[in-house]
Scaffold this active site. Structure first.
Site, PDB file in Angstrom:
ATOM      1  N   GLU A 331       0.800  -1.227   0.000  1.00 26.08           N
ATOM      2  CA  GLU A 331       0.000   0.000   0.000  1.00 26.08           C
ATOM      3  C   GLU A 331       0.829   1.273   0.000  1.00 26.08           C
ATOM      4  O   GLU A 331       0.364   2.328  -0.409  1.00 26.08           O
ATOM      5  CB  GLU A 331      -0.961   0.014   1.190  1.00 26.08           C
ATOM      6  CG  GLU A 331      -0.314  -0.182   2.550  1.00 26.08           C
ATOM      7  CD  GLU A 331      -0.200  -1.656   2.904  1.00 26.08           C
ATOM      8  OE1 GLU A 331       0.647  -1.989   3.748  1.00 26.08           O
ATOM      9  OE2 GLU A 331      -0.939  -2.461   2.340  1.00 26.08           O
ATOM     10  N   ASP A 373      21.774  15.632 -30.086  1.00 30.90           N
ATOM     11  CA  ASP A 373      22.240  16.522 -31.134  1.00 30.90           C
ATOM     12  C   ASP A 373      23.731  16.769 -30.911  1.00 30.90           C
ATOM     13  O   ASP A 373      24.280  16.470 -29.851  1.00 30.90           O
ATOM     14  CB  ASP A 373      21.449  17.837 -31.081  1.00 30.90           C
ATOM     15  CG  ASP A 373      21.686  18.702 -32.304  1.00 30.90           C
ATOM     16  OD1 ASP A 373      22.285  18.211 -33.275  1.00 30.90           O
ATOM     17  OD2 ASP A 373      21.276  19.876 -32.283  1.00 30.90           O
ATOM     18  N   ASP A 648      17.033  20.616 -28.541  1.00 27.25           N
ATOM     19  CA  ASP A 648      16.557  21.938 -28.123  1.00 27.25           C
ATOM     20  C   ASP A 648      15.809  22.707 -29.198  1.00 27.25           C
ATOM     21  O   ASP A 648      15.420  23.846 -28.995  1.00 27.25           O
ATOM     22  CB  ASP A 648      17.727  22.801 -27.633  1.00 27.25           C
ATOM     23  CG  ASP A 648      18.800  22.999 -28.701  1.00 27.25           C
ATOM     24  OD1 ASP A 648      18.626  22.499 -29.829  1.00 27.25           O
ATOM     25  OD2 ASP A 648      19.820  23.651 -28.400  1.00 27.25           O
ATOM     26  N   ASP A 652      13.415  18.848 -32.952  1.00 27.71           N
ATOM     27  CA  ASP A 652      13.631  17.769 -31.986  1.00 27.71           C
ATOM     28  C   ASP A 652      12.366  17.404 -31.217  1.00 27.71           C
ATOM     29  O   ASP A 652      12.341  16.406 -30.491  1.00 27.71           O
ATOM     30  CB  ASP A 652      14.712  18.171 -30.966  1.00 27.71           C
ATOM     31  CG  ASP A 652      16.056  18.430 -31.611  1.00 27.71           C
ATOM     32  OD1 ASP A 652      16.446  17.619 -32.470  1.00 27.71           O
ATOM     33  OD2 ASP A 652      16.704  19.430 -31.266  1.00 27.71           O
ATOM     34  N   ASN A 716       4.199 -13.996   4.667  1.00 30.23           N
ATOM     35  CA  ASN A 716       3.218 -13.926   5.766  1.00 30.23           C
ATOM     36  C   ASN A 716       1.901 -14.596   5.383  1.00 30.23           C
ATOM     37  O   ASN A 716       1.306 -15.337   6.172  1.00 30.23           O
ATOM     38  CB  ASN A 716       2.954 -12.463   6.128  1.00 30.23           C
ATOM     39  CG  ASN A 716       4.080 -11.881   6.954  1.00 30.23           C
ATOM     40  OD1 ASN A 716       4.945 -12.600   7.444  1.00 30.23           O
ATOM     41  ND2 ASN A 716       4.095 -10.564   7.094  1.00 30.23           N
ATOM     42  N   ASN A 741       1.341  -4.155   9.274  1.00 28.81           N
ATOM     43  CA  ASN A 741       1.650  -3.567   7.973  1.00 28.81           C
ATOM     44  C   ASN A 741       1.926  -2.073   8.073  1.00 28.81           C
ATOM     45  O   ASN A 741       2.815  -1.546   7.409  1.00 28.81           O
ATOM     46  CB  ASN A 741       0.499  -3.814   7.000  1.00 28.81           C
ATOM     47  CG  ASN A 741       0.632  -5.138   6.272  1.00 28.81           C
ATOM     48  OD1 ASN A 741       1.364  -5.253   5.300  1.00 28.81           O
ATOM     49  ND2 ASN A 741      -0.046  -6.145   6.769  1.00 28.81           N
ATOM     50  N   ASP A 745       5.388  -0.513   7.025  1.00 30.50           N
ATOM     51  CA  ASP A 745       5.407   0.411   5.892  1.00 30.50           C
ATOM     52  C   ASP A 745       5.928   1.782   6.277  1.00 30.50           C
ATOM     53  O   ASP A 745       6.621   2.440   5.489  1.00 30.50           O
ATOM     54  CB  ASP A 745       4.005   0.537   5.285  1.00 30.50           C
ATOM     55  CG  ASP A 745       3.643  -0.684   4.446  1.00 30.50           C
ATOM     56  OD1 ASP A 745       4.555  -1.284   3.873  1.00 30.50           O
ATOM     57  OD2 ASP A 745       2.455  -1.034   4.378  1.00 30.50           O
TER      58      ASP A 745
END
Length: 906
Positions: A331, A373, A648, A652, A716, A741, A745
């Site tokens: 999560e 380039d 640039d 391109d 688990n 958890n 986490d």
């Protein structure tokens, strides 16, 4: 550079062009149509063009201009605009894991609105989305701040009324309309597509459109010209001026034939907005996400059914199944990914890099091919005098002296090559001219003659009463100057220029042209009858002195930067609109193995499979147009490579969008910056190399979290399956699983601040969903061995084998499960031996300690009764230490086998 090794072939695409290919075809078709229309305008006479746009050499009236502005719209090209903040916020939550967590929270709320799990999941989802939104929103604002904020104007000739005399007005460029007559001088931006009406000594920089590093000459034109018939490419037409280019020398008057989206510039820009192609990062996250979701969709129903049938309490089994689903779902993945990317963006901003799209950081780390380039990246984007040669191609100071005199004494606008000669001498202080010469006259440069001359008086020495001698010094294009020469200087002697010698000196110049140098000839003439004024007719009977050779020099650190990129496993390919000889010379100078130089038109004759093969082995592509650049990028991607593109110009922009990571600079045209994912405040490959390392660190920490969390969660749940089948009560309450958890986490939020082993950073890193699945099912069950060992210990040693003592059993497994998850982080984060060969960063160490202390504290805390915990006896902890040590030992052994077997770890 070494030849690229083709990656694993991708599956055959379904019949029919993809959306991306259709977009490229649209761009090509629209640009071709606009180009054909402009070429037709180029072929017509100036008078015809003025009639077609319904104007006159005097220009439009103010009223006519206002009507046309209303009819044609503002003279602006289509820009990609950032979505509204609320749309960006919604997009930040558009994630499969977020969808799963929201669904689970809704189910839990439906079951029990007071369930604390609802709050836990809501906090996880909220923080993750807000973090990602804020970073991308802030980066977008920073990129927008790079745009030019001042209003740009141009000189337009208009009239107050139909009978009024014309006057010149400065008007904003976005108010220029078809039919306007525009006045141009050196330094002016060209505001729209123009047909030249009159021009003198006009030089134009077209680098933004064509990639040519040197300005190009436009024809000296009169209003009565008959047009140009020998080109179909508007960029090459010498009587057209295109939006996005600029005047470097001379003056011109032009009539506007197209504005905004109807211009050549606008035809390319308009096809670049809309949905962007899926990048390596997008597809990688999606594959990994759905791999983990598939595991969850298989495991959760199994756990639910086993608990329902063995315990008989289907409501409790349902809640436990939901908790297991949460346990299997990483999560915090959106949050950890966002935090990783945000930290990478901050680190890169300190190195003068603005990250517009966070996913581009990972793509930068995964990049194994960089298309770039030449101008300004490998070179310094300036013209320098490289050589001054006699007629045999040897260095000669006399040639430099005469070239300097010609450049120094001319009174007109000095071009880039004149300035390069002056700079070369001034830096070396090799020539002093003030005392020896004085100016008499000059014959200015024009693009028809392609040369210019100065006439100098050689001042007499002090006490010398002899008449001052006049000398003409001519400098210009080799062919034009050579046609005027009757003699040459050979080792200090003036000899007649025979046909054999003419062939010899022509070959010397051509040899240097083939080396990518721009060559000018220098010749002189001593005037027998000095006078005050001179004309073009006096440019005759010249003596060739030698040649000046110019180039855009390679950057001093370009070779080192390329070596650094090669050491990181990145092949560099030069894709430029400049000519092949210049590109080959520059690439050779910086250590690139040039091999075959592929020209853009050659790629048009190849089908996709042939282009893939060519793109894999070729290193330098020259004279390529925007469509060809984008097609080369797609060919490399089709071969399994993660491609970056550095550019640039408007030429391109298409390739920048199609690349996995588009890279531009703050001095680029707006459409290139908008198409890019990353903007460099310095056009420097060394900065890119640092960005690559940051990208790989970011990816490494992200994949580290995924593999650690997925494998431990899978272990688990596997343990839960075993326990559910043989234990008459729930092995852990749903709220305990959620708390476990949550603590784990939160401890992993320090992962973005972890360091990566040096060996990991040497190779491109990419998403591998199959590898993650293999890792999960290999490492996950190792934890189950020790979970089951703890089950047996709690069941037999501590007699927690009945419903009356289930809280003791659950508390014992809670601590062992949390500590094993947390400590195993240090085993998995490196392929080396943890703590000895590789240590985690201090934030990770601190969070690990806090998680362990929290897990040990909870069963003894005031929260214990509400969470279902009971205090554990002191005798439990020696067993816990033994289990954890055995777990770490076995994990290290399995890791060693895994690395040898699959030659990979993270």
């Amino acid at each position: 550079m070494t030849m690229l090794t083709p990656r694993t072939p991708t599956k055959l695409a379904p019949p029919g062009p993809s959306r991306r290919e259709r977009k490229a075809a649209e761009l090509q078709a629209r640009t071709r149509l606009v180009g054909e229309r402009l070429a037709a305008i180029s072929a017509r006479s100036g008078v015809q063009v003025l009639q077609e746009v319904d104007t006159s050499p005097a220009g439009l009236t103010h009223a006519e201009a206002a009507l046309r502005l209303e009819r044609h719209g503002s003279n602006t090209v289509t820009h990609e605009r950032a979505p509204r903040w609320y749309l960006q916020l919604a997009k930040a939550y558009w994630n499969p894991f977020v969808a799963v967590l929201v669904f689970l929270a809704a189910v839990m709320y439906w079951q029990d609105p007071a369930d604390p799990g609802v709050v836990i999941l809501s906090v996880m989802v909220g923080i993750s989305g807000l973090l990602r939104f804020w970073q991308e929103f802030r980066s977008g604002r920073a990129a927008d701040a790079l745009k030019e904020l001042v209003t740009t104007t141009c000189a337009v000739q208009r009239r107050a009324g139909s009978g009024s005399a014309p006057a010149t007005f400065e008007v904003p460029m976005d108010q220029v309309v078809p039919g306007d007559v525009v006045k141009l001088a050196a330094g002016d931006l060209i505001p729209a597509d123009l047909r030249i009406v009159t021009a003198k000594d006009l030089g134009v920089s077209q680098a933004a459109l064509s990639g040519e590093s040197l300005p190009v000459a436009k024809a000296d034109t009169r209003a009565q010209d008959l047009g140009q018939q020998d080109t179909t490419d508007p960029v090459e037409a010498d009587n057209l001026l295109l939006m996005g280019t600029s005047v470097t020398s001379g003056t011109a008057t032009g009539v506007v034939v197209a504005t905004g989206a109807d211009t050549y510039f606008g035809s390319m820009a308009g096809s670049l907005v809309g949905e962007r192609p899926q990048t390596n990062f997008d597809t990688g996250v999606r594959r990994v996400s759905f791999l983990l979701i598939r595991f969850m969709l298989v495991m959760v129903p199994v756990v639910f059914m086993i608990n329902g049938f063995t315990k008989g309490d289907w409501d409790e089994a349902f809640l436990f199944g939901i908790a297991v689903a949460v346990g299997l779902t990483p999560e915090m993945l959106p949050m950890v990914v966002s935090a990783n990317l945000a930290r990478g963006a901050v680190a890169m901003s300190k190195r003068k890099v603005v990250v517009k799209r966070l996913g581009a950081i990972q793509n930068l780390g995964a990049m194994d091919v960089l298309c770039t380039d030449k101008t300004g990246t490998l070179t310094e984007d300036r013209i320098v005098l490289d050589r001054h040669l006699d007629v045999h191609g040897n260095e000669d100071g006399e040639v430099l002296e005469y070239g300097y005199l010609n450049s120094r004494f001319q009174t007109g606008l000095k071009n880039l090559m004149d300035q390069a000669v002056i700079d070369r001498v001034d830096e070396a202080e090799e020539v002093v001219v003030d005392a020896r010469f004085s100016m008499v006259d000059e014959i200015p440069f024009d693009f028809a003659r392609r040369r210019m001359s100065v006439v100098l008086a050689r001042n007499p020495l002090v006490g010398d009463v002899a008449q001052r001698e006049h000398i003409m010094i001519t400098k210009g294009a080799v062919e034009e100057v050579l046609d005027l020469c009757t003699h040459l200087t050979d080792r200090g002697e003036r000899v007649e220029l025979t046909e054999q010698l003419r062939w010899h000196v022509t070959r010397i110049a051509e040899d240097h042209n083939r080396q990518g140098l721009r060559v000018l000839a220098v010749a002189t003439r001593t005037i027998d009858t000095p006078r005050e004024t001179y004309t073009v007719a006096d440019e005759d009977g010249l003596t060739l002195i030698g040649f000046l050779a110019f180039l855009d020099p390679p950057k001093a650190d370009a070779a080192r930067a390329l070596t650094g990129l090669a050491d990181k496993g990145i092949a560099v390919k030069v894709v430029t609109g400049d000519n092949g000889l210049v590109a080959a010379r520059v690439c050779a100078d910086v250590g690139i193995d040039v091999g075959q130089v592929v020209l853009g038109p050659e790629t048009d004759r190849l089908d996709d499979a042939e282009l893939r093969a060519l793109a894999a082995r070729a290193t330098v592509f020259a004279k390529v147009n925007p469509v060809q650049k984008a097609r080369i990028v797609r060919a490399l991607q089709a071969d399994g490579h993660t491609v970056g593109f550095l550019g640039d110009g408007i030429n391109d922009a298409a390739a920048l969008r199609d690349a996995d990571v588009g890279i531009s600079v703050d001095t680029a045209v707006d459409i290139a910056k908008e198409s890019a994912d990353i903007i460099l405040l310095e056009k420097d490959l060394t900065v890119l190399e640092q960005g690559v390392v940051q990208g790989r660190t970011t990816f490494g920490n992200t994949i580290k979290y995924i593999k650690m969390t997925a494998s431990s969660n899978f272990g688990n749940v596997f343990s839960v399956l075993v326990a559910s089948a043989f234990i008459p009560f729930q092995p852990m309450l749903a709220i305990m699983l959620l708390v476990q958890n949550l603590v784990y986490d939160i401890s992993q939020l320090a992962t973005p601040w972890d360091r990566m082993d040096e060996e990991y950073l040497r190779e491109p890193r990419n998403w591998d969903a199959k590898g993650i699945g293999r890792f999960m099912v290999t490492i996950g069950p190792v934890s189950s061995i020790f979970d089951i060992s703890m089950f047996l210990i709690m069941w037999h040693v501590f007699a927690a084998n009945s419903e009356a003592s289930q809280s003791l059993f659950q508390s014992g497994w809670f601590i062992e499960g949390l500590l094993s998850q947390t400590l195993i982080v240090h085993m998995i984060r490196t392929r080396k031996i943890p703590f000895i060969q590789s240590r985690a960063s201090w934030p990770v160490m601190v969070m690990t300690v806090l998680a362990v202390l929290t897990g040990l504290w909870l069963p003894f805390s005031p929260l214990a009764p509400s969470l279902g915990f009971v205090a554990l006896p002191a005798s439990y902890f020696p067993w816990l230490i033994g289990v954890l040590l055995a777990y770490c030992t076995l994990t290290q052994l399995v890791k060693t086998w895994y690395v040898r077997r699959f030659n990979t770890w993270l």
